[in-house]
Design a protein around this motif. Structure first.
Motif, PDB file in Angstrom:
ATOM      1  N   ILE A 188     -10.265  10.405 -29.252  1.00 39.93           N
ATOM      2  CA  ILE A 188     -11.541  10.156 -28.207  1.00 39.93           C
ATOM      3  C   ILE A 188     -11.162   9.430 -27.076  1.00 39.93           C
ATOM      4  CG2 ILE A 188     -13.243  10.852 -29.972  1.00 39.93           C
ATOM      5  CD1 ILE A 188     -13.855   7.647 -29.837  1.00 39.93           C
ATOM      6  N   ARG A 189     -11.954   9.559 -26.104  1.00 38.00           N
ATOM      7  CA  ARG A 189     -11.613   8.778 -24.650  1.00 38.00           C
ATOM      8  C   ARG A 189     -11.378   7.259 -25.003  1.00 38.00           C
ATOM      9  NH1 ARG A 189      -8.961   9.167 -20.462  1.00 38.00           N
ATOM     10  NH2 ARG A 189      -8.114   7.081 -21.330  1.00 38.00           N
ATOM     11  N   GLU A 190     -12.181   6.887 -25.965  1.00 35.70           N
ATOM     12  CA  GLU A 190     -12.366   5.356 -26.108  1.00 35.70           C
ATOM     13  C   GLU A 190     -10.785   4.978 -26.499  1.00 35.70           C
ATOM     14  OE1 GLU A 190     -14.811   7.359 -26.672  1.00 35.70           O
ATOM     15  OE2 GLU A 190     -16.072   6.581 -25.181  1.00 35.70           O
ATOM     16  N   ASP A 191     -10.166   5.834 -27.287  1.00 33.32           N
ATOM     17  CA  ASP A 191      -8.854   5.403 -27.915  1.00 33.32           C
ATOM     18  C   ASP A 191      -7.742   5.297 -26.905  1.00 33.32           C
ATOM     19  OD1 ASP A 191      -9.977   5.907 -30.333  1.00 33.32           O
ATOM     20  OD2 ASP A 191      -9.462   8.008 -30.259  1.00 33.32           O
ATOM     21  N   PHE A 192      -7.985   5.491 -25.890  1.00 33.46           N
ATOM     22  CA  PHE A 192      -6.845   5.347 -24.709  1.00 33.46           C
ATOM     23  C   PHE A 192      -6.858   3.992 -23.998  1.00 33.46           C
ATOM     24  CE2 PHE A 192      -7.230   9.809 -24.740  1.00 33.46           C
ATOM     25  CZ  PHE A 192      -6.089  10.459 -24.716  1.00 33.46           C
ATOM     26  N   PRO A 193      -5.806   3.532 -23.879  1.00 34.01           N
ATOM     27  CA  PRO A 193      -5.658   2.118 -23.477  1.00 34.01           C
ATOM     28  C   PRO A 193      -6.280   2.128 -21.931  1.00 34.01           C
ATOM     29  CG  PRO A 193      -3.511   2.957 -23.359  1.00 34.01           C
ATOM     30  CD  PRO A 193      -4.350   3.902 -24.155  1.00 34.01           C
ATOM     31  N   VAL A 194      -6.733   0.855 -21.288  1.00 32.38           N
ATOM     32  CA  VAL A 194      -7.250   0.826 -19.994  1.00 32.38           C
ATOM     33  C   VAL A 194      -6.077   0.927 -19.149  1.00 32.38           C
ATOM     34  CG1 VAL A 194      -8.495  -0.592 -18.174  1.00 32.38           C
ATOM     35  CG2 VAL A 194      -9.126  -0.638 -20.892  1.00 32.38           C
ATOM     36  N   ARG A 195      -6.086   1.868 -18.034  1.00 29.95           N
ATOM     37  CA  ARG A 195      -5.173   1.876 -17.207  1.00 29.95           C
ATOM     38  C   ARG A 195      -5.277   0.870 -16.092  1.00 29.95           C
ATOM     39  NH1 ARG A 195      -5.420   8.311 -14.893  1.00 29.95           N
ATOM     40  NH2 ARG A 195      -4.488   9.410 -16.709  1.00 29.95           N
ATOM     41  N   PRO A 196      -4.034   0.225 -15.774  1.00 33.01           N
ATOM     42  CA  PRO A 196      -3.978  -0.571 -14.699  1.00 33.01           C
ATOM     43  C   PRO A 196      -4.422  -0.163 -13.410  1.00 33.01           C
ATOM     44  CG  PRO A 196      -1.908   0.153 -15.426  1.00 33.01           C
ATOM     45  CD  PRO A 196      -2.580   0.618 -16.625  1.00 33.01           C
ATOM     46  N   GLU A 197      -4.575  -0.929 -12.519  1.00 40.12           N
ATOM     47  CA  GLU A 197      -4.903  -0.344 -11.081  1.00 40.12           C
ATOM     48  C   GLU A 197      -3.576  -0.044 -10.615  1.00 40.12           C
ATOM     49  OE1 GLU A 197      -6.740  -2.030  -6.810  1.00 40.12           O
ATOM     50  OE2 GLU A 197      -6.423  -3.154  -8.427  1.00 40.12           O
ATOM     51  N   TYR A 198      -3.543   1.360 -10.140  1.00 39.72           N
ATOM     52  CA  TYR A 198      -2.553   1.870  -9.530  1.00 39.72           C
ATOM     53  C   TYR A 198      -2.219   1.616  -8.067  1.00 39.72           C
ATOM     54  CZ  TYR A 198       1.026   5.679  -8.932  1.00 39.72           C
ATOM     55  OH  TYR A 198       2.253   6.050  -8.317  1.00 39.72           O
ATOM     56  N   LEU A 199      -1.431   1.010  -7.745  1.00 41.45           N
ATOM     57  CA  LEU A 199      -1.065   0.640  -6.156  1.00 41.45           C
ATOM     58  C   LEU A 199       0.058   1.309  -5.801  1.00 41.45           C
ATOM     59  CD1 LEU A 199      -1.467  -3.554  -6.809  1.00 41.45           C
ATOM     60  CD2 LEU A 199      -3.212  -1.694  -5.906  1.00 41.45           C
ATOM     61  N   PRO A 200      -0.049   1.772  -4.629  1.00 43.35           N
ATOM     62  CA  PRO A 200       1.106   2.344  -4.090  1.00 43.35           C
ATOM     63  C   PRO A 200       2.105   1.616  -3.531  1.00 43.35           C
ATOM     64  CG  PRO A 200      -0.595   2.202  -2.579  1.00 43.35           C
ATOM     65  CD  PRO A 200      -1.266   1.843  -3.664  1.00 43.35           C
ATOM     66  N   ARG A 201       3.427   1.937  -3.817  1.00 46.92           N
ATOM     67  CA  ARG A 201       4.416   0.993  -3.434  1.00 46.92           C
ATOM     68  C   ARG A 201       5.471   1.300  -2.614  1.00 46.92           C
ATOM     69  NH1 ARG A 201       7.372  -0.351  -8.944  1.00 46.92           N
ATOM     70  NH2 ARG A 201       8.125  -1.937  -7.374  1.00 46.92           N
ATOM     71  N   PRO A 202       5.043   1.621  -1.117  1.00 47.79           N
ATOM     72  CA  PRO A 202       6.071   2.133  -0.232  1.00 47.79           C
ATOM     73  C   PRO A 202       6.957   0.723   0.140  1.00 47.79           C
ATOM     74  CG  PRO A 202       3.663   1.533   0.847  1.00 47.79           C
ATOM     75  CD  PRO A 202       3.646   1.268  -0.795  1.00 47.79           C
ATOM     76  N   LEU A 203       8.187   1.116   0.624  1.00 47.36           N
ATOM     77  CA  LEU A 203       8.826   0.061   1.406  1.00 47.36           C
ATOM     78  C   LEU A 203       8.185  -0.565   2.385  1.00 47.36           C
ATOM     79  CD1 LEU A 203      12.397   1.684   0.958  1.00 47.36           C
ATOM     80  CD2 LEU A 203      11.235   0.040  -0.582  1.00 47.36           C
ATOM     81  N   SER A 204       8.375  -1.814   2.892  1.00 50.71           N
ATOM     82  CA  SER A 204       8.097  -2.248   4.164  1.00 50.71           C
ATOM     83  C   SER A 204       8.797  -1.710   5.197  1.00 50.71           C
ATOM     84  CB  SER A 204       8.284  -3.880   4.107  1.00 50.71           C
ATOM     85  OG  SER A 204       9.788  -4.102   4.207  1.00 50.71           O
ATOM     86  N   PRO A 205       8.317  -1.587   6.418  1.00 49.91           N
ATOM     87  CA  PRO A 205       8.904  -0.978   7.780  1.00 49.91           C
ATOM     88  C   PRO A 205      10.464  -1.485   7.794  1.00 49.91           C
ATOM     89  CG  PRO A 205       6.581  -1.113   8.182  1.00 49.91           C
ATOM     90  CD  PRO A 205       6.913  -1.800   6.688  1.00 49.91           C
ATOM     91  N   GLU A 206      10.436  -2.958   7.701  1.00 49.79           N
ATOM     92  CA  GLU A 206      11.576  -3.264   7.853  1.00 49.79           C
ATOM     93  C   GLU A 206      13.017  -3.019   6.841  1.00 49.79           C
ATOM     94  OE1 GLU A 206       8.661  -5.334   9.645  1.00 49.79           O
ATOM     95  OE2 GLU A 206       8.893  -5.138   7.419  1.00 49.79           O
ATOM     96  N   ASP A 207      12.401  -2.893   5.572  1.00 46.27           N
ATOM     97  CA  ASP A 207      13.298  -2.522   4.332  1.00 46.27           C
ATOM     98  C   ASP A 207      13.421  -0.933   4.339  1.00 46.27           C
ATOM     99  OD1 ASP A 207      13.656  -5.020   3.252  1.00 46.27           O
ATOM    100  OD2 ASP A 207      12.222  -4.625   1.682  1.00 46.27           O
ATOM    101  N   ASP A 208      12.498  -0.261   4.858  1.00 49.73           N
ATOM    102  CA  ASP A 208      12.813   1.176   5.134  1.00 49.73           C
ATOM    103  C   ASP A 208      13.745   1.504   6.283  1.00 49.73           C
ATOM    104  OD1 ASP A 208      12.314   3.759   4.905  1.00 49.73           O
ATOM    105  OD2 ASP A 208      10.816   3.836   6.511  1.00 49.73           O
ATOM    106  N   GLN A 209      13.685   0.895   7.184  1.00 46.42           N
ATOM    107  CA  GLN A 209      14.803   0.785   8.297  1.00 46.42           C
ATOM    108  C   GLN A 209      16.311   0.466   7.957  1.00 46.42           C
ATOM    109  OE1 GLN A 209      13.767  -1.328  12.012  1.00 46.42           O
ATOM    110  NE2 GLN A 209      15.692  -0.438  12.841  1.00 46.42           N
TER     111      GLN A 209
END
Length: 381
Positions: free
Chosen positions: A107-128
């Motif tokens: 059942i649904r209650e058996d699933f572990p709590v999902r952590p907050e999903y955060l986007p992980r883009p590179l910073s503009p400096e690292d991207d460049q």
């Protein structure tokens, strides 16, 4: 003569093979793994269970949940969730085929709590920095990674790009044809001049590969030595090495999928609409797209002041004046509109319903006059 009863291993194996007709090979491997380990757990802990009809939530399923939590080395919540999802899918499909399985085993209650999903883009400096390092290196894998950054395709989609992935969609307009991928969708991703250059360069470098590699990679844009997973590992390790050589400030692992996060956030910052971004990413639900986007404080500041600039007078009061009306038909109609507006403002202040209804009737008469004037104006024109 009756057929011999199938074992649990055979039942689950047959169902996994049925799923293999529609799922990606890597996904099928996950189902095989979960089914094998679940049956192995039953054999070791509950050897008396030989049929699906014997399965009970307590103690069989709850015992398996505890067993997953006690594994050493431990597995993360996401991995546990995936194993529960796979087993629930298998049990639901088997029940739909007529197997006597008790409902509500997972059942649904058996699933572990999902952590907050955060986007992980590179910073503009690292991207460049990373893009500059990839261009400076200029070999097959660096150009393939640049292509994923430029188009936002998944690394698995890049690995499976066919040789004829370039499509002309209009005069001087080109797109990258992405075949059926993770969500069984295919799409066309627009390519600019830089994207066309990358594709040409990849084809040039591909032609320099050994005949053995080319024979194993017939029909694919990227040549390979082993299978799909071997090429994925090669690209993943190459990206980590490129990021290190580029001097990226981000110390967390830079995976190929972070290039997709970076591409999506960059397009949002440039003003693309969410529906268009959803189609470009190959998502079926816009909520999936929202998980990839990171809106930073500078983005908020820029959007706020842009909106304020576009709304110089957010509360514009209508200009209604009878005294300044001209003595032609448009001027008379303007005066009537001003009079009706003033009557309505006056009516809303009254508490006497009888007078209010009389003013409404008067307003309708003025509206009739205005419509007659409009007809006269149309005839004169």
């Amino acid at each position: 003569m009756s057929q011999p009863r199938r074992t649990l291993e055979q039942i689950f194996e047959a169902q996994v093979q049925t799923l293999a007709l529609t799922l990606q090979p890597f996904t099928v491997v996950k189902y095989e793994y979960v089914a094998r380990h679940f049956v192995g757990y039953l054999r070791a802990t509950f050897p008396q269970v030989h049929r699906l009809s014997q399965l009970r939530r307590d103690p069989h399923m709850l015992g398996w949940f505890r067993w997953l939590c006690e594994l050493r080395p431990p597995i993360g919540n996401h991995t546990r969730e995936q194993r529960l999802l796979c087993l629930r899918r298998l049990l639901d499909d088997l029940a739909a085929q007529g197997h006597p399985i008790q409902p509500g085993l997972i059942i649904r209650e058996d699933f572990p709590v999902r952590p907050e999903y955060l986007p992980r883009p590179l910073s503009p400096e690292d991207d460049q920095r990373l893009q500059e390092e990839l261009r400076r290196t200029d070999h097959l894998y660096s150009n393939a990674l640049l292509l994923t950054r430029l188009t936002g395709i998944r690394i698995g989609e890049c690995i499976h790009l066919p040789l004829d992935c370039l499509r002309q969609v209009g005069p001087e307009q080109w797109a990258l044809h992405v075949p059926l991928g993770k969500l069984h969708t295919e799409r066309l991703v627009p390519l600019d001049a830089e994207g066309l250059r990358l594709l040409r360069r990849i084809l040039e470098l591909r032609a320099q590969a050994s005949p053995t590699r080319l024979r194993k990679s017939e029909g694919f844009l990227l040549p390979r030595v082993g299978g799909r997973f071997a090429l994925f590992q090669t690209l993943r390790l190459a990206l980590a090495d490129f990021a290190k050589r580029a001097g990226c400030a981000d110390t967390s692992p830079i995976s190929p999928h972070r290039l997709r996060h970076t591409w999506a956030s960059d397009l949002l910052r440039c003003g693309i609409s969410l529906p268009a971004l959803k189609e470009l990413m190959g998502h079926k639900d816009i909520r999936m797209t929202l998980r990839y986007l990171k809106v930073t404080q500078p983005d908020l500041q820029r959007e706020f002041y842009r909106a304020r600039h576009n709304t110089a007078q957010p509360y514009r009061i209508p200009s209604l004046s009878v005294s300044t009306a001209s003595s032609d038909l448009p001027g008379i109609r303007h005066a009537l509109a001003a009079t009706r507006h003033l009557l309505e403002m006056y009516r809303r202040q009254l508490s006497d319903d009888k007078i209010s209804r009389r003013l409404q009737r008067l307003d309708r008469r003025l509206l009739d006059v205005d419509q007659q004037l409009q007809n006269i104006f149309a005839v004169e024109k």
